[in-house]
Write a protein that holds these residues in place. Structure first.
Motif, PDB file in Angstrom:
ATOM      1  N   ILE A 141       0.824  -1.211   0.000  1.00 51.75           N
ATOM      2  CA  ILE A 141       0.000   0.000   0.000  1.00 51.75           C
ATOM      3  C   ILE A 141       0.858   1.261   0.000  1.00 51.75           C
ATOM      4  O   ILE A 141       0.448   2.294  -0.508  1.00 51.75           O
ATOM      5  CB  ILE A 141      -0.989  -0.044   1.177  1.00 51.75           C
ATOM      6  N   GLY A 142       2.067   1.191   0.520  1.00 49.40           N
ATOM      7  CA  GLY A 142       2.959   2.341   0.565  1.00 49.40           C
ATOM      8  C   GLY A 142       3.284   2.909  -0.802  1.00 49.40           C
ATOM      9  O   GLY A 142       3.563   4.103  -0.937  1.00 49.40           O
ATOM     10  N   LYS A 143       3.230   2.079  -1.832  1.00 49.71           N
ATOM     11  CA  LYS A 143       3.551   2.573  -3.173  1.00 49.71           C
ATOM     12  C   LYS A 143       2.442   3.459  -3.762  1.00 49.71           C
ATOM     13  O   LYS A 143       2.623   4.063  -4.801  1.00 49.71           O
ATOM     14  CB  LYS A 143       3.884   1.420  -4.113  1.00 49.71           C
ATOM     15  N   LEU A 144       1.304   3.534  -3.078  1.00 50.64           N
ATOM     16  CA  LEU A 144       0.206   4.381  -3.552  1.00 50.64           C
ATOM     17  C   LEU A 144       0.382   5.845  -3.132  1.00 50.64           C
ATOM     18  O   LEU A 144      -0.316   6.718  -3.629  1.00 50.64           O
ATOM     19  CB  LEU A 144      -1.132   3.857  -3.016  1.00 50.64           C
ATOM     20  N   PHE A 145       1.310   6.096  -2.222  1.00 52.03           N
ATOM     21  CA  PHE A 145       1.536   7.454  -1.720  1.00 52.03           C
ATOM     22  C   PHE A 145       1.930   8.382  -2.875  1.00 52.03           C
ATOM     23  O   PHE A 145       2.837   8.096  -3.638  1.00 52.03           O
ATOM     24  CB  PHE A 145       2.626   7.460  -0.652  1.00 52.03           C
ATOM     25  N   ILE A 188      -6.055   9.854  -7.377  1.00 48.79           N
ATOM     26  CA  ILE A 188      -7.190   9.126  -6.811  1.00 48.79           C
ATOM     27  C   ILE A 188      -7.665   8.001  -7.734  1.00 48.79           C
ATOM     28  O   ILE A 188      -7.856   6.869  -7.278  1.00 48.79           O
ATOM     29  CB  ILE A 188      -8.353  10.083  -6.463  1.00 48.79           C
ATOM     30  N   PRO A 189      -7.863   8.229  -9.044  1.00 48.16           N
ATOM     31  CA  PRO A 189      -8.311   7.120  -9.904  1.00 48.16           C
ATOM     32  C   PRO A 189      -7.332   5.942  -9.908  1.00 48.16           C
ATOM     33  O   PRO A 189      -7.746   4.783  -9.901  1.00 48.16           O
ATOM     34  CB  PRO A 189      -8.414   7.750 -11.293  1.00 48.16           C
ATOM     35  N   PHE A 190      -6.035   6.231  -9.897  1.00 51.89           N
ATOM     36  CA  PHE A 190      -5.036   5.163  -9.860  1.00 51.89           C
ATOM     37  C   PHE A 190      -5.132   4.391  -8.549  1.00 51.89           C
ATOM     38  O   PHE A 190      -5.089   3.166  -8.528  1.00 51.89           O
ATOM     39  CB  PHE A 190      -3.632   5.733 -10.042  1.00 51.89           C
ATOM     40  N   VAL A 191      -5.282   5.115  -7.439  1.00 51.82           N
ATOM     41  CA  VAL A 191      -5.374   4.468  -6.121  1.00 51.82           C
ATOM     42  C   VAL A 191      -6.600   3.566  -6.065  1.00 51.82           C
ATOM     43  O   VAL A 191      -6.519   2.436  -5.591  1.00 51.82           O
ATOM     44  CB  VAL A 191      -5.404   5.522  -4.997  1.00 51.82           C
ATOM     45  N   TYR A 192      -7.740   4.049  -6.542  1.00 48.37           N
ATOM     46  CA  TYR A 192      -8.959   3.234  -6.524  1.00 48.37           C
ATOM     47  C   TYR A 192      -8.765   1.937  -7.303  1.00 48.37           C
ATOM     48  O   TYR A 192      -9.227   0.877  -6.884  1.00 48.37           O
ATOM     49  CB  TYR A 192     -10.131   4.004  -7.122  1.00 48.37           C
ATOM     50  N   GLU A 234      -5.860   0.360  -8.044  1.00 44.32           N
ATOM     51  CA  GLU A 234      -4.800  -0.496  -7.520  1.00 44.32           C
ATOM     52  C   GLU A 234      -5.094  -1.065  -6.138  1.00 44.32           C
ATOM     53  O   GLU A 234      -4.669  -2.166  -5.828  1.00 44.32           O
ATOM     54  CB  GLU A 234      -3.481   0.284  -7.447  1.00 44.32           C
ATOM     55  N   ILE A 235      -5.789  -0.319  -5.311  1.00 43.19           N
ATOM     56  CA  ILE A 235      -5.965  -0.761  -3.923  1.00 43.19           C
ATOM     57  C   ILE A 235      -6.774  -2.055  -3.844  1.00 43.19           C
ATOM     58  O   ILE A 235      -6.510  -2.901  -2.994  1.00 43.19           O
ATOM     59  CB  ILE A 235      -6.564   0.355  -3.045  1.00 43.19           C
ATOM     60  N   LYS A 236      -7.704  -2.220  -4.748  1.00 41.61           N
ATOM     61  CA  LYS A 236      -8.489  -3.456  -4.775  1.00 41.61           C
ATOM     62  C   LYS A 236      -7.574  -4.654  -5.038  1.00 41.61           C
ATOM     63  O   LYS A 236      -7.637  -5.669  -4.348  1.00 41.61           O
ATOM     64  CB  LYS A 236      -9.570  -3.363  -5.851  1.00 41.61           C
ATOM     65  N   ARG A 237      -6.702  -4.530  -6.017  1.00 44.27           N
ATOM     66  CA  ARG A 237      -5.770  -5.607  -6.347  1.00 44.27           C
ATOM     67  C   ARG A 237      -4.792  -5.868  -5.207  1.00 44.27           C
ATOM     68  O   ARG A 237      -4.540  -7.017  -4.836  1.00 44.27           O
ATOM     69  CB  ARG A 237      -4.991  -5.263  -7.614  1.00 44.27           C
ATOM     70  N   LEU A 238      -4.260  -4.803  -4.609  1.00 49.40           N
ATOM     71  CA  LEU A 238      -3.274  -4.958  -3.541  1.00 49.40           C
ATOM     72  C   LEU A 238      -3.866  -5.625  -2.306  1.00 49.40           C
ATOM     73  O   LEU A 238      -3.231  -6.479  -1.678  1.00 49.40           O
ATOM     74  CB  LEU A 238      -2.681  -3.597  -3.180  1.00 49.40           C
ATOM     75  N   GLU A 248      -8.330   2.749   6.056  1.00 47.78           N
ATOM     76  CA  GLU A 248      -8.033   4.095   5.626  1.00 47.78           C
ATOM     77  C   GLU A 248      -6.593   4.134   5.143  1.00 47.78           C
ATOM     78  O   GLU A 248      -5.690   3.642   5.829  1.00 47.78           O
ATOM     79  CB  GLU A 248      -8.219   5.073   6.786  1.00 47.78           C
ATOM     80  N   VAL A 249      -6.377   4.705   3.945  1.00 50.31           N
ATOM     81  CA  VAL A 249      -5.049   4.741   3.351  1.00 50.31           C
ATOM     82  C   VAL A 249      -4.672   6.181   3.077  1.00 50.31           C
ATOM     83  O   VAL A 249      -5.433   6.925   2.443  1.00 50.31           O
ATOM     84  CB  VAL A 249      -5.034   3.932   2.028  1.00 50.31           C
ATOM     85  N   ASP A 250      -3.494   6.576   3.548  1.00 52.74           N
ATOM     86  CA  ASP A 250      -2.965   7.913   3.256  1.00 52.74           C
ATOM     87  C   ASP A 250      -2.340   7.896   1.876  1.00 52.74           C
ATOM     88  O   ASP A 250      -1.569   7.008   1.544  1.00 52.74           O
ATOM     89  CB  ASP A 250      -1.915   8.315   4.288  1.00 52.74           C
ATOM     90  N   ILE A 251      -2.686   8.933   1.083  1.00 50.48           N
ATOM     91  CA  ILE A 251      -2.083   9.009  -0.261  1.00 50.48           C
ATOM     92  C   ILE A 251      -1.383  10.331  -0.462  1.00 50.48           C
ATOM     93  O   ILE A 251      -1.565  11.257   0.217  1.00 50.48           O
ATOM     94  CB  ILE A 251      -3.120   8.783  -1.378  1.00 50.48           C
TER      95      ILE A 251
END
Length: 134
Positions: free
Chosen positions: A69-73, A77-81, A83-87, A131-134
């Protein structure tokens, strides 16, 4: 001389037994270990720990444990949405007790993404919020 084996006599004389999920119970508020836990509560704790541990950062864990999840920082927002499901799915399905992860929903406020999902486990469905900090 080559030994001859009769493969018809080879039968499994053992039985696979699932190990209990009994583990130390974490008290996150007081940052202590207080006794033991098993069953649903142990699986919820395993989900929390897997999602809170950054993959590849700690030598004590195998490379299959944790989430990236750290690589999402700093990402959009569209990229995070996307990728986070896959991660999350990748991090949790390494556990034999978790069969699948689905029903993702997302929202964000400023630099935090809130994700809700359901983990289908051997003890039933567990709703999780992260909750993920980006």
């Amino acid at each position: 001389m080559i030994p001859q084996n009769d493969y018809e006599d080879l039968t499994a004389d053992f039985e696979e037994v699932a190990q209990p999920s009994r583990t130390y119970k974490l008290d996150l508020e007081r940052k202590r270990i207080v006794g033991f836990t098993d069953g649903r509560e142990a699986i919820e704790q395993a989900i929390y720990k897997a999602l809170s541990t950054e993959r590849y950062d700690h030598l004590i864990y195998t490379w299959n444990y944790g989430a990236e999840i750290g690589k999402l920082f700093g990402q959009t927002i569209p990229f995070v949405y996307s990728e986070i499901k896959r991660l999350i799915t990748e991090a949790l399905t390494h556990d034999d007790r978790i069969e699948s992860v689905d029903a993702f929903s997302f929202s964000h406020v400023k630099q935090k993404v809130h994700v809700q999902f359901i983990a289908h486990t051997i003890v039933g469905a567990i709703e999780i919020q992260k909750e993920v900090d980006i």
